[in-house]
Scaffold this active site. Structure first.
Site, PDB file in Angstrom:
ATOM      1  N   ASN A 121      32.178 -21.649  14.484  1.00  0.00           N
ATOM      2  CA  ASN A 121      31.477 -22.076  13.406  1.00  0.00           C
ATOM      3  C   ASN A 121      31.900 -21.653  11.975  1.00  0.00           C
ATOM      4  OD1 ASN A 121      28.509 -22.525  15.341  1.00  0.00           O
ATOM      5  ND2 ASN A 121      30.197 -23.622  15.408  1.00  0.00           N
ATOM      6  N   ASP A 181      31.355 -30.242  18.782  1.00  0.00           N
ATOM      7  CA  ASP A 181      31.952 -29.487  19.884  1.00  0.00           C
ATOM      8  C   ASP A 181      30.924 -29.599  21.063  1.00  0.00           C
ATOM      9  OD1 ASP A 181      30.295 -27.431  19.167  1.00  0.00           O
ATOM     10  OD2 ASP A 181      31.981 -26.175  18.948  1.00  0.00           O
ATOM     11  N   ASP A 223      23.377 -15.406  14.959  1.00  0.00           N
ATOM     12  CA  ASP A 223      24.465 -16.485  15.363  1.00  0.00           C
ATOM     13  C   ASP A 223      25.990 -16.136  15.194  1.00  0.00           C
ATOM     14  OD1 ASP A 223      22.528 -18.537  16.798  1.00  0.00           O
ATOM     15  OD2 ASP A 223      22.248 -19.543  15.081  1.00  0.00           O
ATOM     16  N   ARG A 237      21.942 -19.092   8.549  1.00  0.00           N
ATOM     17  CA  ARG A 237      23.472 -18.934   8.960  1.00  0.00           C
ATOM     18  C   ARG A 237      24.366 -18.621   7.587  1.00  0.00           C
ATOM     19  NH1 ARG A 237      26.161 -21.547  14.154  1.00  0.00           N
ATOM     20  NH2 ARG A 237      27.441 -19.583  13.895  1.00  0.00           N
ATOM     21  N   CYS A 268      32.136 -22.311  21.490  1.00  0.00           N
ATOM     22  CA  CYS A 268      31.320 -22.205  20.308  1.00  0.00           C
ATOM     23  C   CYS A 268      31.705 -20.537  19.953  1.00  0.00           C
ATOM     24  CB  CYS A 268      29.912 -22.309  20.264  1.00  0.00           C
ATOM     25  SG  CYS A 268      29.120 -23.816  20.613  1.00  0.00           S
ATOM     26  N   ARG A 314      25.356 -31.444  10.425  1.00  0.00           N
ATOM     27  CA  ARG A 314      25.810 -29.954   9.839  1.00  0.00           C
ATOM     28  C   ARG A 314      26.735 -30.194   8.899  1.00  0.00           C
ATOM     29  NH1 ARG A 314      23.972 -25.525  13.073  1.00  0.00           N
ATOM     30  NH2 ARG A 314      22.088 -26.257  13.891  1.00  0.00           N
ATOM     31  N   ASN A 349      18.209 -26.064  15.635  1.00  0.00           N
ATOM     32  CA  ASN A 349      18.520 -27.136  16.281  1.00  0.00           C
ATOM     33  C   ASN A 349      17.457 -27.716  17.210  1.00  0.00           C
ATOM     34  OD1 ASN A 349      19.296 -26.300  18.706  1.00  0.00           O
ATOM     35  ND2 ASN A 349      20.629 -24.974  17.749  1.00  0.00           N
ATOM     36  N   HIS A 390      26.762 -30.760  16.928  1.00  0.00           N
ATOM     37  CA  HIS A 390      28.177 -30.339  16.521  1.00  0.00           C
ATOM     38  C   HIS A 390      28.967 -31.180  17.077  1.00  0.00           C
ATOM     39  CE1 HIS A 390      27.492 -25.960  14.835  1.00  0.00           C
ATOM     40  NE2 HIS A 390      27.738 -26.681  13.667  1.00  0.00           N
ATOM     41  N   ALA A 423      20.303 -20.514  22.315  1.00  0.00           N
ATOM     42  CA  ALA A 423      20.696 -20.722  20.841  1.00  0.00           C
ATOM     43  C   ALA A 423      21.532 -21.906  20.642  1.00  0.00           C
ATOM     44  CB  ALA A 423      21.203 -19.532  20.405  1.00  0.00           C
TER      45      ALA A 423
HETATM   46  N1  ARG Z   1      22.371 -21.547  16.955  1.00  0.00           N
HETATM   47  C1  ARG Z   1      23.605 -22.110  16.524  1.00  0.00           C
HETATM   48  C2  ARG Z   1      23.502 -22.960  15.640  1.00  0.00           C
HETATM   49  O1  ARG Z   1      22.506 -23.853  15.590  1.00  0.00           O
HETATM   50  C3  ARG Z   1      24.480 -22.588  17.802  1.00  0.00           C
HETATM   51  C4  ARG Z   1      25.786 -22.821  17.062  1.00  0.00           C
HETATM   52  C5  ARG Z   1      26.761 -23.139  18.423  1.00  0.00           C
HETATM   53  N2  ARG Z   1      27.813 -23.692  18.007  1.00  0.00           N
HETATM   54  C6  ARG Z   1      28.274 -24.891  18.209  1.00  0.00           C
HETATM   55  N3  ARG Z   1      29.509 -25.214  17.716  1.00  0.00           N
HETATM   56  N4  ARG Z   1      27.448 -25.890  18.996  1.00  0.00           N
HETATM   57  O2  ARG Z   1      23.938 -23.293  14.486  1.00  0.00           O
END
Ligand code: ARG
Length: 263
Positions: free
Chosen positions: A68, A165, A62, A87, A257, A134, A19, A163, A251
């Site tokens: 997620n 959220d 992660d 992931r 999350c 995503r 990201n 995301h 991260a």
């Molecule tokens: N490093 C993870 C990613 O990029 C962080 C995810 C965090 N989750 C969130 N819902 N924003 O997927």
């Protein structure tokens, strides 16, 4: 009763960049991350949440971002299909956890990415669902079929808010926090039309992850630095509780999350 799934950050780290914020050159301090995660775990527990745990797995830095992993309703879960190969191995661990507890495990259509509650947040009889960076919009049909709820799709336009959220948080009583510039004109209108009390946050708050929030009872839990939220949520009978999650910001995750809703 709030039931949450969390995973201790024993193997957490910034080991790749998937990201726009992650920088391998800005590593996380794992001991501090463990203490901060523990602080969140304790606060959520004190507020009355029942917390279940997923075992941490080496090589999956992660995995602590359990929100997620899927979207749960009753004894069913729509399992995530992560967009980035880094992931994708997480899904098997979530699947094992859910199958081991007797959940019916559904998967998104082949070739369709879906990142669980990262992109799907319920509010009353509606699920607000993000797509583009995503999750794919195709996963929203599956989400509607599994839950029987109305799914309103929102395109996420700003890669920094990849995301849903990170830029939208349903609150009780049909209210929601949101960061308007993260949506296109249509998404903005969907929110204004379907959220009874939309509460816009400014960029500074959004960048401190004010929308990455967990509600337990009458308390909203967010990252430290979001204290300005208190007067915005007070009209909805909500109190604010902040927890320092700075290591997870590296991260790019925060309170929401780190906790998947199991209800
Ligand atoms: N490093 C993870 C990613 O990029 C962080 C995810 C965090 N989750 C969130 N819902 N924003 O997927």
């Amino acid at each position: 009763m709030t039931r949450l799934l969390m995973c201790a950050p024993e193997f957490y780290g910034v080991e790749y960049e998937i990201n726009p914020w992650m920088q391998v050159s800005v590593p996380a301090d794992r001991d501090l991350a463990l203490r901060q995660w523990d602080g969140l775990y304790r606060v959520l527990g004190e507020l009355g949440a029942a917390i279940e745990l997923l075992d941490p797995v080496p090589g999956l830095p992660d995995l602590s971002f359990t929100a997620n992993g899927g979207y749960v309703q009753g004894r069913q879960v729509l399992l995530s299909a992560f967009r980035y190969p880094q992931r994708q191995h997480e899904a098997a661990h979530f699947e094992r956890w859910f199958r081991g507890r007797g959940y019916q495990v559904l998967t998104p259509p082949a070739g369709c990415f879906f990142e669980g509650e990262g992109d799907a947040l319920p509010s009353g009889e509606t699920i607000f669902a993000g797509y583009r960076h995503r999750s794919d919009i195709g996963s929203h049909t599956e989400l509607g079929q599994m839950t029987g709820l109305r799914v309103l799709s929102l395109e996420l336009t700003d890669p920094r808010f990849y995301h849903l959220d990170t830029c939208f948080a349903p609150l009780p009583c049909g209210a929601a926090l949101y960061y308007p510039p993260a949506f296109d004109e249509y998404g903005f209108r969907v929110i204004r039309h379907h959220v009874a009390s939309p509460v816009a946050v400014d960029e500074a708050l959004a960048l401190r992850f004010a929308c990455n929030a967990v509600v337990v009872g009458d308390t909203l839990v967010v990252n430290a630095g979001c204290e300005e939220l208190a007067p915005l949520i007070e009209p909805f009978g909500l109190r604010l509780r902040t927890v320092d999650l700075s290591e997870f910001i590296k991260a790019v995750g925060s309170a929401k999350c780190l906790a998947l809703n199991l209800e």
